[in-house]
Structure formats: structure tokens, C-alpha cells
Design a protein around this motif. Structure first.
Motif, short mmCIF file in Angstrom:
data_model
loop_
_atom_site.label_atom_id
_atom_site.label_comp_id
_atom_site.label_asym_id
_atom_site.label_seq_id
_atom_site.Cartn_x
_atom_site.Cartn_y
_atom_site.Cartn_z
N THR A 154 49.93 -13.28 -11.63
CA THR A 154 51.13 -13.69 -10.90
C THR A 154 52.10 -12.52 -10.78
O THR A 154 52.06 -11.57 -11.56
CB THR A 154 51.85 -14.86 -11.60
OG1 THR A 154 52.26 -14.44 -12.92
CG2 THR A 154 50.93 -16.07 -11.70
N SER A 211 51.99 -10.18 -14.08
CA SER A 211 51.92 -10.85 -15.37
C SER A 211 50.89 -10.24 -16.30
O SER A 211 50.91 -10.48 -17.50
CB SER A 211 51.60 -12.34 -15.17
OG SER A 211 50.36 -12.49 -14.49
N ASP A 257 47.66 -15.43 -7.86
CA ASP A 257 48.09 -16.80 -7.62
C ASP A 257 49.05 -16.78 -6.43
O ASP A 257 50.14 -16.21 -6.50
CB ASP A 257 48.79 -17.35 -8.86
CG ASP A 257 49.17 -18.81 -8.73
OD1 ASP A 257 49.11 -19.35 -7.60
OD2 ASP A 257 49.53 -19.41 -9.75
N THR A 303 50.43 -19.41 -5.01
CA THR A 303 51.21 -20.64 -4.92
C THR A 303 52.60 -20.49 -5.53
O THR A 303 53.38 -21.44 -5.52
CB THR A 303 50.48 -21.79 -5.64
OG1 THR A 303 50.40 -21.51 -7.05
CG2 THR A 303 49.07 -21.97 -5.09
N THR A 304 52.91 -19.33 -6.06
CA THR A 304 54.19 -19.12 -6.73
C THR A 304 55.26 -18.71 -5.72
O THR A 304 54.94 -18.35 -4.58
CB THR A 304 54.05 -18.05 -7.82
OG1 THR A 304 53.49 -16.86 -7.24
CG2 THR A 304 53.13 -18.53 -8.93
N TRP A 355 55.50 -16.43 -1.88
CA TRP A 355 54.31 -16.44 -1.02
C TRP A 355 54.53 -17.36 0.18
O TRP A 355 55.09 -18.43 0.05
CB TRP A 355 53.09 -16.89 -1.81
CG TRP A 355 52.62 -15.89 -2.81
CD1 TRP A 355 52.96 -15.83 -4.12
CD2 TRP A 355 51.75 -14.79 -2.56
NE1 TRP A 355 52.37 -14.76 -4.72
CE2 TRP A 355 51.61 -14.09 -3.80
CE3 TRP A 355 51.08 -14.32 -1.44
CZ2 TRP A 355 50.82 -12.96 -3.92
CZ3 TRP A 355 50.29 -13.19 -1.56
CH2 TRP A 355 50.16 -12.52 -2.79
#
Length: 336
Positions: free
Chosen positions: A54, A77, A161, A163-164, A167
Motif C-alpha cells: 500500500t 508499506s 492495493d 482500493t486505498t 486511487w
């Protein structure tokens, strides 16, 4: 750049994308001496990769007002595979104006946030930092956009990812966007006072002409209080005396850190690929140097995938200032 695929024997770790880790080694750099200073690990901490990488934060933050000579830092991350850097799809634009950029990877955060020079006092990002530097100053008073498609790959093969927050879905698929404005009162550099490292060979010059302090030579790292100093226990088994036990003697024979000449011969001169698929030291490329990779720990406290055995030093992480000193030495050309 190291090849993406490489084979290992059954008792060795495979590359960063797949495979199991085995457990031999202790001491700082013990991936070199498989039988020296040995501590056996009974864990196999690599199931199928299900985690996602992320984006934790960006410098600048969305809607910030910034200087024309901005450096954009993207904090992840976890650790990013240096082999993925050439695949990053990033752009910086203002309307129809596209800016040519240079992309660098800090395997761990050692520069201050948003800075191309200097050393951070501590790791401000939990993983790797992607640094994007426009090769020309941005336009005062205009809105600019940083855009990145999900091409980053984590050290253990993690995908981004998407979906954070940050995006969006556009015509080309998912993209991470940060928009910011350049200070309308800012003055552009005078002609000829722009970025001088257009060929990527001058890491000691910032976009605003600021000079990086000289990188240390290897001999400087042996001074009192430095990483290779005689009183630093982190690499003690690689500078043992003649009457040491067999393990310490073998460790010293495989990598002698007793003085700068011996250390240079063991760290820089060998042209062999280590267990992660990278050279021990790749001058000017710290993220691609095994010496840096073997010092890092993953979120569970284990060595990175592909590093044989435990993280180095085995009992506790190397002091952050010592890690930065090693990175600065490598980035400066790994001089003797």
C-alpha cells in the motif's frame, strides 16, 4: 541490473519472487559465510503471498502548495523489489505540459521527506520510498498532477492495493493521483541553474543547486564511532584474532573487516551474485546491494526473502545511523 530469474540449489533461498528461505548465518553480512558464526533458524516464514503493498503517504500531500523544484516521494508499506523500478509508470504534468522525470528508489527511507540531499534522523517511512524528480522546474501558479499506474512490486512479490485512498479508475485502468499547486510567488531558477543530473550520473546535486556533503570513503567507516570501528560489536566475528574459535576464524577468512583494504577486497571487488540475485556492493546503487538488503527486516522481524538465515546482525537491527552511513558510502561510489 540483476537478472529477474536465477536458480539456486535445494538448500538455498530462491529469488525475491518465490521460494523458501533456509537458515544459516549470523553476524552482519553472514550470507557470505554459510558455516561461520552460525545460528540455525527453525522457521519457514514464506507462505503464498497474499499481502498487498500500500501507499502510506506522499510528499507533497494532496492539494499542497509547493516550490517549483519539488521532489515527489511515495512511501510504501513494505520494501519494493529494485528490479521493478524500470517498470514504474509515472508522470508529472500540468494540463498538456508533460515533465521529464528521474526515478530513484530508497530501499529504506534514509533521505529526509521530499529531499534529494541530506540524511534523515530516522526512517520516516515503514518501507521503501520511490522518489520522482522533475528534470525542469514546475510552473508557478499552475495546478500539477502526479500519476502512477500500479506497476510496483513488493520484495516478496506483493502487488499494489488499488482500493486505498488516492486511487481512481480512468481509461487506462487504476491510477494513483496526487494534485498540487506550485506557489504562484515562487521564482524560477535563473537560466542554467536547473537540474544538472540529466544523465543520472550526478547524485550529489539537487534541483536547486544544493550540494550534497561528500560521501564517506570506506576508510572513514572505520573511524571511532562508525559502523566498522573496532568497538562496534555488529561485525566483530569478521575481524577476529588468530586464536579465535573455528566459527569466528572462518567468518574472518570469508569476509575480513579488520581494516579498510581487507574490507574493500571482500565487499567491492568480488563480482559474484549473492543469494538475493544482487552483487554484494553495487557502487552508486544502494538498493541493489546485498550489503543493504541483508541488514533489513520484514514486518515479522525476519530477513528479507532470498537472504539466507536470520537478518543481520541477528540479535537486534543495526543502528539506523550506521545503515545510512553504508548507503551514503555506496551511493557515493563505494570508494576505498
Amino acid at each position: 541490473m540483476a537478472p529477474r530469474n536465477f536458480a539456486r540449489t535445494a538448500d538455498c533461498a530462491r529469488g525475491p519472487r518465490s521460494g523458501a528461505r533456509t537458515g544459516l548465518t549470523t553476524c552482519i553480512f553472514a550470507g557470505i559465510a554459510l558455516a561461520a558464526c552460525t545460528r540455525v533458524s527453525d522457521t519457514q516464514p514464506f507462505p503464498l503471498v497474499s499481502e498487498r503493498l500500500t501507499i502510506v503517504r506522499t510528499i507533497p500531500e494532496p492539494d499542497a502548495v509547493i516550490a517549483p523544484d519539488v521532489q515527489i516521494d511515495v512511501c510504501f508499506s513494505g520494501y519494493v523489489d529494485p528490479r521493478a523500478v524500470d517498470d514504474f509508470d509515472v508522470s508529472v504534468s500540468s494540463g498538456a505540459i508533460q515533465f521529464d522525470v528521474r526515478i530513484d528508489l530508497q530501499l529504506f527511507a534514509w533521505r529526509p521527506p521530499g529531499a534529494a540531499v541530506g540524511d534523515a534522523d530516522s526512517a520516516w517511512c515503514p518501507g521503501s520510498v520511490l522518489s520522482i524528480r522533475p528534470r525542469a522546474p514546475l510552473r508557478p501558479g499552475l495546478r500539477h498532477r502526479f500519476r502512477m499506474q500500479p506497476s510496483a512490486v513488493g520484495w516478496a512479490g506483493e502487488k499494489l492495493d488499488v482500493t486505498t485512498p488516492g486511487w481512481v479508475q480512468d481509461e487506462a485502468g487504476p491510477a494513483f493521483l496526487v494534485e498540487f499547486t506550485v506557489d504562484p510567488e515562487a521564482k524560477l531558477p535563473a537560466d542554467g541553474d536547473t537540474d544538472t543530473d540529466t544523465d543520472g550520473t550526478d547524485p550529489d546535486t539537487d534541483t536547486d543547486g544544493g550540494a550534497e556533503p561528500p560521501a564517506p570513503a570506506l576508510g572513514d567507516l572505520f573511524a571511532p564511532g562508525q559502523v566498522f570501528a573496532a568497538d562496534n560489536p555488529a561485525c566483530s566475528c569478521h575481524r577476529g584474532a588468530e586464536d579465535d574459535d573455528d566459527d569466528d576464524a572462518l567468518a574472518r577468512d570469508r569476509l575480513d573487516l579488520s581494516d579498510p583494504d581487507a574490507a574493500f577486497a571482500g565487499l567491492v571487488l568480488p563480482n559474484r551474485v549473492m543469494s538475493t540475485g544482487f552483487l554484494m556492493v553495487a557502487p552508486r546503487r544502494p538498493a541493489e546491494s546485498y550489503l543493504v538488503q541483508v541488514l533489513l527486516r520484514d514486518a515479522g522481524g525476519h530477513a528479507l526473502l532470498g537472504v539466507l538465515g536470520e537478518p543481520m546482525p541477528p540479535d537486534e537491527p543495526l543502528a539506523y545511523a550506521d545503515m545510512v552511513a553504508l548507503v551514503r558510502w555506496i551511493e557515493g561510489g563505494a570508494r576505498r
